[in-house]
Design a protein around this motif. Structure first.
Motif: not given
Length: 298
Positions: A69-73, A254-262
Motif C-alpha cells: 500500500a502506498g503511492n503507486p505513482h 489512471v488512479a492506480a497507475g502501475p498497480m492497476a493490473p492487480e
C-alpha cells in the motif's frame, strides 16, 4: 525446531510466530534494533548476515518487505517495494548457503508473478506473463533465493495471494465502504481474484516449515478462485448491504497507475503443489474465506 523469521513484527509474521510457538517451536525474530528476548539483530542493507545468527536453525522464513500500500505513482515507493524484498531475500539466502547444514528457506513472494492469464487455470508450472510492476518485482524476488537453492537448501517459494482478515489489508480497507453500501465490482468484475484466509495461510506455511521433503513454488490461495464480481457479491451479502456499483476500468487505470493490473488483471490460481503435498484447506472458496475473515474469533 528452531525457526528464524524476518518480518516477524508484521501482521502475517506476528500470527505465524504465535502459531509456531504454540506448537512447540523456538522462534527467533530478526529485528533492526537492539534485540530483546527471542530476537536477533540484523541490517540487510549493511552487508552479509553474521552466520552465527542462523547457527542451529532448522528453518528460515522471510516475510520482510515494505508495504504494497502506498503511492503507486511514486518512483521511490516502487524502488523501495522492489529493493526491500530482493535485498532481504538475497542476504538471507546467502546466509543460509554458508551454513554447514543449510536450513530450509521459506521465501515470501506473491501470486502476481503469473501476470494476467484470463480464465485459464494457473498452477505453479504456469508461465509468468507481462511486465506489470508486481510481476516484475516477484520475478527478481524469487531469483534472489538462488544462493540457498544452489547450496542444497530446501527452498519453498510462498506465492501468496491477498490474505483475507478483517484486521488487515485489503479487507480492512474494503469493509467500511461495503458497510456504507458503496461496495463495487472493479471494471467488468469478470477477472479472477485469488485470495486465502489468514488461518489457511498460517497453517500452510507451518505445514511447509515442518515438512522435510517438499520444495519449490507453492501457491498460497484457496482452491476455488472467485471472480471479482463473486467476491463483491459475497462480501456485500456478509455485511447485509447492496453492491450495485461498478468502478470503471479506465478510471482505475489512471488512479492506480502501475498497480492497476492487480485490480483488473485475471489470475485463476490453483494451489496444486500444496494439495499434492498433502495440505488440507480449511476454507475452500470465497464464502469460506470471508466467513473466516469476518468471524469474531479470527
Amino acid at each position: 525446531m528452531r525457526i528464524v523469521i524476518a518480518g516477524a513484527s508484521g501482521f502475517l509474521g506476528t500470527h505465524l510466530s504465535r502459531h509456531l510457538r504454540t506448537h512447540g517451536h523456538q522462534v527467533t525474530a530478526l529485528v533492526r534494533r537492539e534485540p530483546g528476548v527471542d530476537e536477533a539483530a540484523w541490517d540487510p542493507y549493511a552487508g552479509p548476515l553474521d552466520p552465527a545468527v542462523l547457527a542451529g536453525a532448522h528453518v528460515v522464513v522471510n516475510l520482510a518487505g515494505s508495504p504494497t500500500a502506498g503511492n503507486p505513482h511514486s518512483k521511490r515507493w516502487a524502488q523501495e517495494l522492489r529493493e526491500s524484498r530482493v535485498t532481504t531475500t538475497r542476504v538471507l539466502a546467502e546466509a543460509v548457503a554458508v551454513q554447514p547444514q543449510p536450513p530450509a528457506f521459506l521465501a515470501g513472494n506473491g501470486i502476481s508473478i503469473y501476470g494476467d492469464h484470463g480464465a485459464e487455470p494457473v498452477t505453479e508450472s504456469t508461465d509468468s506473463r507481462g511486465d506489470a510492476l508486481l510481476t516484475q518485482v516477484t520475478r527478481v524476488w524469487e531469483e534472489a533465493t538462488d544462493a540457498a537453492r544452489q547450496a542444497g537448501a530446501r527452498v519453498c517459494i510462498l506465492r501468496t495471494a491477498p490474505v483475507m482478515d478483517r484486521r488487515s489489508a485489503p479487507l480492512h480497507q474494503l469493509l467500511p465502504m461495503f458497510r456504507a453500501g458503496l461496495g463495487a465490482r472493479l471494471g467488468s468484475g469478470d477477472q479472477y481474484f485469488p485470495m486465502i484466509s489468514l488461518r489457511d495461510w498460517i497453517q500452510a506455511v507451518a505445514f511447509l516449515a515442518e515438512s522435510h521433503d517438499v520444495s519449490g513454488a507453492f501457491n498460497l490461495c484457496c482452491p476455488t478462485t472467485p471472480t471479482n464480481a463473486e467476491f463483491t457479491k459475497v462480501l456485500a451479502a456478509a455485511v447485509h448491504r447492496p453492491a450495485f456499483l461498478m468502478a470503471p476500468a479506465p478510471v482505475l487505470r489512471v488512479a492506480a497507475g502501475p498497480m492497476a493490473p492487480e485490480l483488473l488483471g485475471s489470475c485463476n490460481v490453483r494451489p496444486a503443489a500444496l494439495e499434492q503435498a498433502g495440505y488440507d484447506f480449511n476454507d475452500l472458496d470465497v464464502d469460506d474465506v470471508l466467513a473466516s475473515a469476518l468471524s469474531a474469533g479470527s
